[in-house]
Write a protein that holds these residues in place. Structure first.
Motif, short mmCIF file in Angstrom:
data_model
loop_
_atom_site.label_atom_id
_atom_site.label_comp_id
_atom_site.label_asym_id
_atom_site.label_seq_id
_atom_site.Cartn_x
_atom_site.Cartn_y
_atom_site.Cartn_z
N LYS A 16 11.07 -28.05 7.54
CA LYS A 16 9.64 -28.05 7.82
C LYS A 16 8.88 -27.55 6.60
O LYS A 16 9.31 -26.63 5.93
N TYR A 17 7.74 -28.20 6.32
CA TYR A 17 6.84 -27.79 5.24
C TYR A 17 5.67 -27.02 5.86
O TYR A 17 5.10 -27.45 6.85
N PHE A 18 5.31 -25.89 5.23
CA PHE A 18 4.19 -25.08 5.72
C PHE A 18 2.98 -25.13 4.80
O PHE A 18 1.94 -24.58 5.14
N GLY A 19 3.11 -25.74 3.65
CA GLY A 19 1.98 -25.85 2.73
C GLY A 19 2.06 -24.90 1.55
O GLY A 19 3.03 -24.15 1.38
N VAL A 20 1.01 -24.93 0.75
CA VAL A 20 0.95 -24.15 -0.48
C VAL A 20 0.71 -22.67 -0.16
O VAL A 20 -0.12 -22.34 0.69
N VAL A 21 1.46 -21.83 -0.85
CA VAL A 21 1.27 -20.38 -0.77
C VAL A 21 1.05 -19.84 -2.18
O VAL A 21 1.52 -20.43 -3.16
N THR A 22 0.30 -18.75 -2.27
CA THR A 22 -0.05 -18.20 -3.59
C THR A 22 0.10 -16.69 -3.61
O THR A 22 0.15 -16.04 -2.57
N GLY A 23 0.13 -16.17 -4.80
CA GLY A 23 0.10 -14.73 -5.03
C GLY A 23 -0.66 -14.49 -6.33
O GLY A 23 -0.44 -15.21 -7.30
N GLU A 24 -1.57 -13.53 -6.33
CA GLU A 24 -2.34 -13.21 -7.52
C GLU A 24 -2.39 -11.71 -7.72
O GLU A 24 -2.57 -10.96 -6.76
N VAL A 25 -2.24 -11.30 -8.96
CA VAL A 25 -2.35 -9.89 -9.32
C VAL A 25 -3.16 -9.80 -10.61
O VAL A 25 -2.91 -10.55 -11.56
N GLY A 100 3.44 -22.09 -4.84
CA GLY A 100 4.59 -22.91 -4.48
C GLY A 100 4.38 -23.45 -3.08
O GLY A 100 3.35 -23.22 -2.45
N THR A 101 5.38 -24.14 -2.57
CA THR A 101 5.32 -24.70 -1.23
C THR A 101 6.27 -23.94 -0.32
O THR A 101 7.47 -23.86 -0.59
N ALA A 102 5.70 -23.38 0.75
CA ALA A 102 6.51 -22.67 1.74
C ALA A 102 7.22 -23.68 2.62
O ALA A 102 6.61 -24.64 3.09
N VAL A 103 8.51 -23.46 2.81
CA VAL A 103 9.32 -24.38 3.63
C VAL A 103 10.31 -23.59 4.48
O VAL A 103 10.57 -22.41 4.21
N ARG A 104 10.85 -24.25 5.48
CA ARG A 104 12.00 -23.71 6.22
C ARG A 104 13.16 -24.63 5.91
O ARG A 104 13.09 -25.85 6.06
N ILE A 105 14.25 -24.04 5.46
CA ILE A 105 15.45 -24.82 5.13
C ILE A 105 16.52 -24.57 6.18
O ILE A 105 16.44 -23.63 6.94
#
Length: 105
Positions: A16-25, A100-105
């Protein structure tokens, strides 16, 4: 959680694909660290203090991205990209961002 720059994980099909996830600092430069870095620039060599700040900021940005993926139900992030930018009028701030793209493998 598996985090990779590749578009897939060999032998682990995406369920399953959950979409784009980000992190910023965003981190600020310290006047004493700047002073020692300028001395290093004059005499040569690496600036260990700046490297430590970059490493910490990168780890925090990746952890933020992983946490977002986990909240969505993912157990991996694929296609990760990490960027570095200087900010502020004098370039005294550094931003590390990852996506990146969050997924379930």
């Amino acid at each position: 959680m598996i985090v990779t720059t590749t578009p897939l994980i060999e032998g682990q099909p995406v369920q399953k694909y959950f979409g784009v996830v980000t992190g910023e600092v965003i981190v600020g430069a310290n006047i004493f660290r700047d002073l020692f870095a300028s001395i290093t620039d004059i005499v040569g060599g690496r600036s260990g203090k700046y490297e430590q700040v970059l490493q910490r900021a990168r780890k925090e940005a990746l952890a933020e991205m992983e946490a977002e993926a986990a909240r969505l139900g993912g157990n991996a992030v694929i296609g990760v990209d990490i960027d570095y930018e200087t900010m502020g009028k004098t370039g005294s701030m550094l931003m590390v961002s990852c996506s990146g793209t969050a997924v379930r493998i």
